[in-house]
Write an enzyme that holds these catalytic residues in place. Sequence first.
Site, mmCIF file in Angstrom:
data_model
loop_
_atom_site.group_PDB
_atom_site.id
_atom_site.type_symbol
_atom_site.label_atom_id
_atom_site.label_comp_id
_atom_site.label_asym_id
_atom_site.label_seq_id
_atom_site.Cartn_x
_atom_site.Cartn_y
_atom_site.Cartn_z
ATOM 1 N N LEU A 192 0.869 -1.184 0.000
ATOM 2 C CA LEU A 192 0.000 0.000 0.000
ATOM 3 C C LEU A 192 0.903 1.230 0.000
ATOM 4 O O LEU A 192 1.833 1.316 0.794
ATOM 5 C CB LEU A 192 -0.884 0.036 1.244
ATOM 6 C CG LEU A 192 -2.265 -0.622 1.193
ATOM 7 C CD1 LEU A 192 -2.973 -0.413 2.525
ATOM 8 C CD2 LEU A 192 -3.124 -0.072 0.066
ATOM 9 N N ASP A 193 0.630 2.179 -0.896
ATOM 10 C CA ASP A 193 1.410 3.411 -0.934
ATOM 11 C C ASP A 193 1.321 4.140 0.406
ATOM 12 O O ASP A 193 0.307 4.018 1.119
ATOM 13 C CB ASP A 193 0.893 4.337 -2.039
ATOM 14 C CG ASP A 193 1.100 3.755 -3.431
ATOM 15 O OD1 ASP A 193 2.014 2.924 -3.594
ATOM 16 O OD2 ASP A 193 0.335 4.127 -4.340
#
Length: 310
Positions: free
Chosen positions: A48-49
Amino acid sequence: MSKPRKPKGRPISGWLILDKPVDFGSTEAVSKLKWLYKAQKAGHAGTLDPLASGMLPIALGDATKTVPYVMDGRKIYEFTVSWGEERATDDLEGDVTQSSERPPTEQQIRDILPRYIGTISQVPPQFSAIKIAGERAYDLARDGEAVEIPSREVEIFRLTLLACPDANTAHFEVECGKGTYVRALARDFGRELGCYGHISGLRRTFVAPFQEEAMVPLANLVALEAIEDMDERLAALDALLIDTCEALSALPHLVINDDQAHRLKMGNPILVRGRDAPIAESEAYATARGRLIAIGEIGQGEFRPKRVFA
């Protein structure tokens, strides 16, 4: 001859379904949980960024052997697109590369969505982990190199416009398969609508087979650090883990006895008998007394182990 080193940490195995906060990296989250649990090893199932929040399944110990089965699962994201600017990173972090002062209407947005459902061709963002000639695309992009990233097919099972709170933003929900970049969806929406766009909010709410209710906020884990007694603290942390087997729920399941478990742990096949026994399966998992013993294949009346668990 020197003795082999024993791995540091506890030989714990299980999944922690973290509710990752914004501005906290996936690798940072894995390191934090490995330290909290004093685990021998840890890994996550799908980056996940930092600007994204939500479900980040983290495997501890032997559960890391089941990461590929979660990586392949469906995922659900809620995301916000801001219209009027395309950015280098396709999210809030990047510099503006294109702009427009003509936001789309709600009907225009709804009209394009059917074209993004099913198997579609998608070009990953320039700032992505895709490898180009052995190097990560984001490393090349940070060095100022514009690289051509080949398109690839991804699967979109469901795409819904949730709301248009104002002329410049729209909220969506997407259910998608492995390898889909939501940032690329925002970019492509904006280009097709002629108004440009980028992700300004992103939250993952589901990674198959784990449900949203299983998520544990990072703050809840950090709060347990206040427990001074280490055994008590670790017991509280362990109570939040999901059994390793849960990652394999989509596979056929074989219940075996202790003798069969011993044979599998030695790397030997076992006979599969019974009216309800699977005839042939490329992948299945076996448990004894509720504990995961092995992942393997079934054929010619045998279960042959591929991965064995401690």
